[in-house]
Design a protein around this motif. Structure first.
Motif, mmCIF file in Angstrom:
data_model
loop_
_atom_site.group_PDB
_atom_site.id
_atom_site.type_symbol
_atom_site.label_atom_id
_atom_site.label_comp_id
_atom_site.label_asym_id
_atom_site.label_seq_id
_atom_site.Cartn_x
_atom_site.Cartn_y
_atom_site.Cartn_z
ATOM 1 N N LEU A 213 -3.913 3.487 0.375
ATOM 2 C CA LEU A 213 -4.558 3.289 1.664
ATOM 3 C C LEU A 213 -4.768 4.667 2.291
ATOM 4 O O LEU A 213 -3.809 5.344 2.647
ATOM 5 C CB LEU A 213 -3.712 2.435 2.598
ATOM 6 N N LEU A 214 -6.027 5.101 2.347
ATOM 7 C CA LEU A 214 -6.371 6.366 2.995
ATOM 8 C C LEU A 214 -6.311 6.126 4.497
ATOM 9 O O LEU A 214 -7.122 5.393 5.053
ATOM 10 C CB LEU A 214 -7.756 6.843 2.571
ATOM 11 N N VAL A 215 -5.318 6.715 5.156
ATOM 12 C CA VAL A 215 -5.055 6.442 6.559
ATOM 13 C C VAL A 215 -6.123 7.083 7.441
ATOM 14 O O VAL A 215 -6.420 8.268 7.316
ATOM 15 C CB VAL A 215 -3.647 6.936 6.966
ATOM 16 N N GLU A 216 -6.680 6.251 8.316
ATOM 17 C CA GLU A 216 -7.649 6.720 9.300
ATOM 18 C C GLU A 216 -7.116 6.621 10.725
ATOM 19 O O GLU A 216 -7.614 7.280 11.618
ATOM 20 C CB GLU A 216 -8.951 5.918 9.192
ATOM 21 N N GLU A 217 -6.100 5.772 10.928
ATOM 22 C CA GLU A 217 -5.564 5.590 12.271
ATOM 23 C C GLU A 217 -4.080 5.272 12.184
ATOM 24 O O GLU A 217 -3.662 4.430 11.393
ATOM 25 C CB GLU A 217 -6.302 4.451 12.977
ATOM 26 N N GLN A 218 -3.298 5.963 13.003
ATOM 27 C CA GLN A 218 -1.876 5.674 13.125
ATOM 28 C C GLN A 218 -1.676 5.043 14.494
ATOM 29 O O GLN A 218 -1.946 5.667 15.520
ATOM 30 C CB GLN A 218 -1.061 6.961 12.976
ATOM 31 N N LEU A 219 -1.236 3.790 14.498
ATOM 32 C CA LEU A 219 -1.109 3.024 15.729
ATOM 33 C C LEU A 219 0.131 3.435 16.521
ATOM 34 O O LEU A 219 1.171 3.747 15.941
ATOM 35 C CB LEU A 219 -1.038 1.529 15.415
ATOM 36 N N ALA B 141 -2.431 -6.758 1.521
ATOM 37 C CA ALA B 141 -1.872 -5.401 1.476
ATOM 38 C C ALA B 141 -2.121 -4.674 2.794
ATOM 39 O O ALA B 141 -1.233 -3.999 3.331
ATOM 40 C CB ALA B 141 -2.463 -4.626 0.295
ATOM 41 N N LEU B 142 -3.321 -4.812 3.326
ATOM 42 C CA LEU B 142 -3.657 -4.180 4.598
ATOM 43 C C LEU B 142 -2.830 -4.786 5.737
ATOM 44 O O LEU B 142 -2.273 -4.064 6.569
ATOM 45 C CB LEU B 142 -5.150 -4.340 4.884
ATOM 46 N N ARG B 143 -2.707 -6.110 5.771
ATOM 47 C CA ARG B 143 -1.909 -6.769 6.808
ATOM 48 C C ARG B 143 -0.469 -6.282 6.777
ATOM 49 O O ARG B 143 0.112 -5.923 7.804
ATOM 50 C CB ARG B 143 -1.952 -8.299 6.646
ATOM 51 N N GLU B 144 0.114 -6.246 5.590
ATOM 52 C CA GLU B 144 1.504 -5.797 5.457
ATOM 53 C C GLU B 144 1.672 -4.351 5.931
ATOM 54 O O GLU B 144 2.662 -4.005 6.571
ATOM 55 C CB GLU B 144 1.988 -5.938 4.009
ATOM 56 N N THR B 145 0.694 -3.514 5.624
ATOM 57 C CA THR B 145 0.772 -2.105 6.005
ATOM 58 C C THR B 145 0.664 -1.936 7.516
ATOM 59 O O THR B 145 1.380 -1.130 8.105
ATOM 60 C CB THR B 145 -0.312 -1.297 5.265
ATOM 61 N N ILE B 146 -0.200 -2.714 8.144
ATOM 62 C CA ILE B 146 -0.305 -2.670 9.609
ATOM 63 C C ILE B 146 0.991 -3.183 10.232
ATOM 64 O O ILE B 146 1.542 -2.555 11.140
ATOM 65 C CB ILE B 146 -1.517 -3.489 10.096
ATOM 66 N N CYS C 288 0.836 -1.202 0.000
ATOM 67 C CA CYS C 288 0.000 0.000 0.000
ATOM 68 C C CYS C 288 0.868 1.249 0.000
ATOM 69 O O CYS C 288 1.993 1.231 0.498
ATOM 70 C CB CYS C 288 -0.878 0.052 1.245
ATOM 71 N N ILE C 289 0.291 2.311 -0.525
ATOM 72 C CA ILE C 289 0.848 3.638 -0.352
ATOM 73 C C ILE C 289 -0.073 4.338 0.643
ATOM 74 O O ILE C 289 -1.166 4.772 0.282
ATOM 75 C CB ILE C 289 0.924 4.422 -1.673
ATOM 76 N N ILE D 299 -8.591 2.799 4.780
ATOM 77 C CA ILE D 299 -9.396 2.269 3.684
ATOM 78 C C ILE D 299 -8.474 1.875 2.532
ATOM 79 O O ILE D 299 -7.764 2.713 1.979
ATOM 80 C CB ILE D 299 -10.415 3.310 3.191
ATOM 81 N N VAL D 300 -8.485 0.587 2.193
ATOM 82 C CA VAL D 300 -7.733 0.102 1.037
ATOM 83 C C VAL D 300 -8.597 0.364 -0.192
ATOM 84 O O VAL D 300 -9.712 -0.133 -0.294
ATOM 85 C CB VAL D 300 -7.409 -1.401 1.161
ATOM 86 N N GLU D 301 -8.081 1.156 -1.114
ATOM 87 C CA GLU D 301 -8.839 1.554 -2.294
ATOM 88 C C GLU D 301 -8.474 0.680 -3.498
ATOM 89 O O GLU D 301 -7.698 -0.262 -3.379
ATOM 90 C CB GLU D 301 -8.583 3.042 -2.567
ATOM 91 N N ALA D 302 -9.027 1.005 -4.645
ATOM 92 C CA ALA D 302 -8.838 0.212 -5.862
ATOM 93 C C ALA D 302 -7.367 0.125 -6.267
ATOM 94 O O ALA D 302 -6.615 1.101 -6.168
ATOM 95 C CB ALA D 302 -9.666 0.806 -7.002
ATOM 96 N N LYS D 303 -6.985 -1.038 -6.743
ATOM 97 C CA LYS D 303 -5.606 -1.343 -7.136
ATOM 98 C C LYS D 303 -5.051 -0.278 -8.083
ATOM 99 O O LYS D 303 -5.723 0.172 -9.002
ATOM 100 C CB LYS D 303 -5.589 -2.721 -7.800
ATOM 101 N N LEU D 304 -3.783 0.086 -7.845
ATOM 102 C CA LEU D 304 -3.084 1.032 -8.714
ATOM 103 C C LEU D 304 -2.474 0.336 -9.924
ATOM 104 O O LEU D 304 -2.257 0.958 -10.952
ATOM 105 C CB LEU D 304 -1.982 1.762 -7.937
ATOM 106 N N GLY D 305 -2.183 -0.944 -9.784
ATOM 107 C CA GLY D 305 -1.609 -1.674 -10.908
ATOM 108 C C GLY D 305 -0.781 -2.857 -10.461
ATOM 109 O O GLY D 305 -0.684 -3.175 -9.281
ATOM 110 N N LYS D 306 -0.191 -3.501 -11.468
ATOM 111 C CA LYS D 306 0.668 -4.667 -11.262
ATOM 112 C C LYS D 306 1.997 -4.386 -11.960
ATOM 113 O O LYS D 306 2.015 -3.894 -13.092
ATOM 114 C CB LYS D 306 0.010 -5.912 -11.873
ATOM 115 N N TRP D 307 3.086 -4.709 -11.274
ATOM 116 C CA TRP D 307 4.414 -4.517 -11.816
ATOM 117 C C TRP D 307 5.200 -5.811 -11.697
ATOM 118 O O TRP D 307 5.061 -6.542 -10.716
ATOM 119 C CB TRP D 307 5.153 -3.415 -11.041
#
Length: 181
Positions: A115-121, A76-81, A33-34, A89-97
């Motif tokens: 990933l639109l950040v709503e909470e910083q742990l 993607a969400l797990r890795e970002t956490i 995620c970005i 909020i994980v939004e629509a895919k940006l692409g594949k590389w």
């Protein structure tokens, strides 16, 4: 549309090992995620979060292996956490590389999501091995070590610019994965 609670993907420790990793045509499948937000200042400038690599001072966006028991968005969400300690909020895919790993001399397929950040742990699994830094898009383009992540960032900026101009529907939801693009 599938809704997946973030409670199901949060763990106190990072997943390790490759026994559940997905491979396709010999290529390891990775997702990331970005994380982004708009600054709290009056300018409301777009900011993205980068993290340090475990092995050095290089900066990148959170990413890791897509496992057999997850959708792309869940992974993607797990890795970002795990790596950055943020949720949202994980939004629509940006692409594949497709890219070659410098470390393992093998090819990978990488999928990136905004990933639109709503909470910083305050506490997260890799807080002792990674630094996280909010920066402007131009700073992130300079700091990020991977060409394909820089391309994903450019796609995110283009998407958000288009959104600002009113050409896209707003994305709504809570701290959940919505569908699997």
């Amino acid at each position: 549309m599938a809704l997946v609670s973030q409670d199901n993907v949060m763990a106190l420790i990072s997943r390790t090992g490759r026994e559940l990793q997905r491979y396709r045509k010999g290529r390891r499948q990775v997702v990331g995620c970005i994380p982004y937000r708009y600054s709290l200042e009056a300018s409301k400038e777009l900011e993205v979060m980068v993290i340090s690599s475990k092995k050095g001072k290089a900066m990148l966006f959170p990413k890791g292996g897509w496992e057999l028991d997850e959708s792309k968005k869940e992974a993607a969400l797990r890795e970002t956490i795990e790596e950055a300690g943020v949720r949202g909020i994980v939004e629509a895919k940006l692409g594949k590389w497709s890219f070659k790993s410098k470390t393992y001399d093998t090819f990978y397929d990488g999928y990136m999501f905004p990933l639109l950040v709503e909470e910083q742990l305050e506490f997260w699994p890799e807080q002792h091995v990674r630094q996280r830094i909010w920066m402007s898009v131009s700073e992130a383009k300079e700091a990020c070590q991977h060409w394909w992540m820089k391309e994903a960032l450019e796609r995110l900026v283009n998407r958000l610019t288009t959104h600002k101009l009113g050409r896209m529907k707003p994305i709504v939801g809570s701290v959940q994965c919505i569908g699997d693009d």
